[in-house]
Design a protein around this motif. Structure first.
Motif, PDB file in Angstrom:
ATOM      1  N   ASN A  99       0.814  -1.222   0.000  1.00 45.47           N
ATOM      2  CA  ASN A  99       0.000   0.000   0.000  1.00 45.47           C
ATOM      3  C   ASN A  99       0.846   1.270   0.000  1.00 45.47           C
ATOM      4  N   GLY A 100       2.163   1.108  -0.100  1.00 51.42           N
ATOM      5  CA  GLY A 100       3.045   2.269  -0.109  1.00 51.42           C
ATOM      6  C   GLY A 100       3.275   2.869   1.258  1.00 51.42           C
ATOM      7  N   ILE A 101       3.100   2.074   2.325  1.00 54.11           N
ATOM      8  CA  ILE A 101       3.250   2.571   3.693  1.00 54.11           C
ATOM      9  C   ILE A 101       4.435   1.886   4.358  1.00 54.11           C
ATOM     10  N   SER A 112      -0.612  15.221  -0.791  1.00 52.63           N
ATOM     11  CA  SER A 112      -1.732  14.934   0.093  1.00 52.63           C
ATOM     12  C   SER A 112      -1.401  15.393   1.512  1.00 52.63           C
ATOM     13  N   GLU A 113      -2.218  15.001   2.458  1.00 51.96           N
ATOM     14  CA  GLU A 113      -1.969  15.208   3.893  1.00 51.96           C
ATOM     15  C   GLU A 113      -2.594  14.051   4.648  1.00 51.96           C
ATOM     16  N   ASN A 127      -9.138  15.734  -4.342  1.00 51.60           N
ATOM     17  CA  ASN A 127     -10.075  15.388  -3.274  1.00 51.60           C
ATOM     18  C   ASN A 127     -10.763  14.047  -3.504  1.00 51.60           C
ATOM     19  N   GLY A 128     -11.027  13.742  -4.769  1.00 54.31           N
ATOM     20  CA  GLY A 128     -11.707  12.496  -5.085  1.00 54.31           C
ATOM     21  C   GLY A 128     -10.808  11.278  -5.015  1.00 54.31           C
ATOM     22  N   GLY A 129      -9.540  11.472  -4.629  1.00 54.23           N
ATOM     23  CA  GLY A 129      -8.601  10.358  -4.572  1.00 54.23           C
ATOM     24  C   GLY A 129      -8.220   9.934  -3.168  1.00 54.23           C
ATOM     25  N   GLY A 130      -8.971  10.386  -2.168  1.00 58.76           N
ATOM     26  CA  GLY A 130      -8.633  10.072  -0.778  1.00 58.76           C
ATOM     27  C   GLY A 130      -8.632   8.577  -0.483  1.00 58.76           C
ATOM     28  N   ILE A 131      -7.797   8.166   0.463  1.00 59.06           N
ATOM     29  CA  ILE A 131      -7.691   6.759   0.861  1.00 59.06           C
ATOM     30  C   ILE A 131      -7.719   6.674   2.386  1.00 59.06           C
ATOM     31  N   GLY A 142      -4.732  11.195  -1.505  1.00 61.03           N
ATOM     32  CA  GLY A 142      -4.204   9.958  -2.056  1.00 61.03           C
ATOM     33  C   GLY A 142      -3.123  10.120  -3.105  1.00 61.03           C
ATOM     34  N   THR A 143      -2.954   9.087  -3.914  1.00 66.35           N
ATOM     35  CA  THR A 143      -1.917   9.104  -4.948  1.00 66.35           C
ATOM     36  C   THR A 143      -2.254  10.051  -6.079  1.00 66.35           C
ATOM     37  N   ALA A 144      -3.547  10.324  -6.286  1.00 64.83           N
ATOM     38  CA  ALA A 144      -3.962  11.200  -7.383  1.00 64.83           C
ATOM     39  C   ALA A 144      -3.751  12.669  -7.057  1.00 64.83           C
TER      40      ALA A 144
END
Length: 386
Positions: A48-50, A346-347, A372-376, A367-369
């Motif tokens: 997940n990139g974490i 992001s934040e 706002n519509g890319g939040g995870i 998120g990666t995008a």
């Protein structure tokens, strides 16, 4: 003298108060300093990139603009402040949406084994719902970060419509933290000249009526006694609440807020500080300041949302910085707990523990995008300190 030198001299000269709160059980001569994490170093990023310490794993529980797994509910854009609430044998995670008009709050219900059973709305059609705070009676206070922002009381179970709480003032609300000992609620204001407030309900548990107060102290004071003064006009018209009381202390961009047994911790992003208000003795002090660590070593920058664990640690999320959540221990060590890679625009927001302290939730707002519509929204499990 530069700001670093002035602040270091004032803090060391005055000393740091011996806080009575559970998260600051030991007094130390200066603010939290970089050191080894109690969880060890961060490992290579997972799928997940974490980056996490050994023994910890992550999973994605929701993505903005997509249905939450196993449900038909589409997760909201720009997930921000959040909290967990017990529900039967499981729990509910609530999350704000920091967008105009379509803001509000969503909820995800988890079974005892961590599986998702449902997702739904508990507040809709509000603006820039940034952070907030959980109440002892099991509701979520969702705060609007607009010039005349409101506080909404919401019910995580979704069994009652949200209600606005205008008595808590209209200003650029950020976060809230409940102090059951004194029966007050602390409130931060996200402005460069914002203030730190407390709301005193007429009846604890009923937020429809009460008095809004502002913290007063010398503007440059970073350690020492404070007082509270009533706000004459909680609606802030025509004079904003932050400008109504002479002597109200400005804070440089109030963000997260967390209370634990005698101490309210709150963050200010403009100067990368974690403050500690000792509610027992009515004093303030600095728990962390990136200017009060050796130059170039600050692990925590862009301070934002904050939460605490039952094990006595603070967890502070970054808005920018290295996209980390840092842990601050009761002995004054600050170190990265996790880092998100590939999401620099992001934040991190909404850190919260499940009621049993075994699962940790947070969101990457864009998120990666980078939109706002890319939040995870994520969940982390592992050997958290008891």
């Amino acid at each position: 003298m530069d700001r670093r030198t002035v602040l270091r001299a004032s803090v060391i000269g005055a000393g740091t108060a011996a806080f009575s709160g559970a998260l600051w059980q030991q007094a130390f001569a200066a603010t939290a300093q970089p050191g080894p994490s109690p969880y060890g170093p961060l490992l290579a990023a997972d799928a997940n990139g974490i980056q996490l310490p050994a023994g910890f794993t992550s999973r994605v529980v929701a993505r903005s603009s997509e249905p939450v797994a196993g449900t038909s509910y589409v997760w909201h854009p720009a997930p921000d402040g959040g909290a967990c609430f017990p529900s039967g044998t499981g729990w509910i995670y609530v999350s704000n949406s920091e967008v105009l008009q379509r803001g509000g709050v969503s909820a995800i219900r988890f079974a005892a084994d961590g599986s998702i059973t449902s997702a739904y709305r508990i507040l809709d059609a509000t603006n820039w719902n940034c952070a907030g705070g959980a109440t002892p009676w099991g509701t979520w206070l969702s705060c609007e970060e607009t010039p005349f922002g409101r506080v909404f009381e919401t019910w995580p179970e979704g069994n009652r419509p949200a209600e606005v709480r205008l008595a808590m003032g209209r200003f650029t609300h950020e976060a809230a933290a409940c102090d059951s000992d004194r029966e007050v609620i602390y409130l931060t204001e996200d402005r460069a000249d914002g203030c730190f407030y407390r709301f005193v309900p007429e009846t604890w548990g009923d937020l429809r009526t009460g008095q809004l107060q502002v913290l007063c102290a010398p503007e440059e004071q970073t350690s020492g006694p404070v007082t509270w003064v009533d706000i004459p006009d909680r609606d802030g018209v025509p004079v904003p609440t932050r400008s109504q009381v002479e002597g109200a202390k400005p804070f440089f961009g109030g963000e997260g807020c967390w209370y634990d047994r005698g101490v309210c911790y709150f963050t200010t992003q403009g100067d990368n500080r974690v403050w500690a208000y000792d509610a027992v003795n009515e004093t303030i002090d600095l728990a962390y300041d990136d200017d009060l660590v050796p130059a170039g070593t600050a692990p925590l920058t862009g301070v934002d949302n904050i939460t605490g664990s039952g094990g006595g640690d603070l967890y502070v999320a970054e808005d920018g910085g290295d996209m980390e959540i840092n842990v601050i221990t009761p002995t004054g060590v600050v170190a990265p707990f996790l880092r998100i890679l590939g999401q620099d625009t992001s934040e991190i927001a909404g850190p919260a523990f499940s009621p049993d302290g075994q699962r940790f939730y947070f969101s990457s707002q864009r998120g990666t995008a980078g939109v706002n519509g890319g939040g995870i929204t994520y969940e982390v499990t592992g050997p958290f300190r008891a």
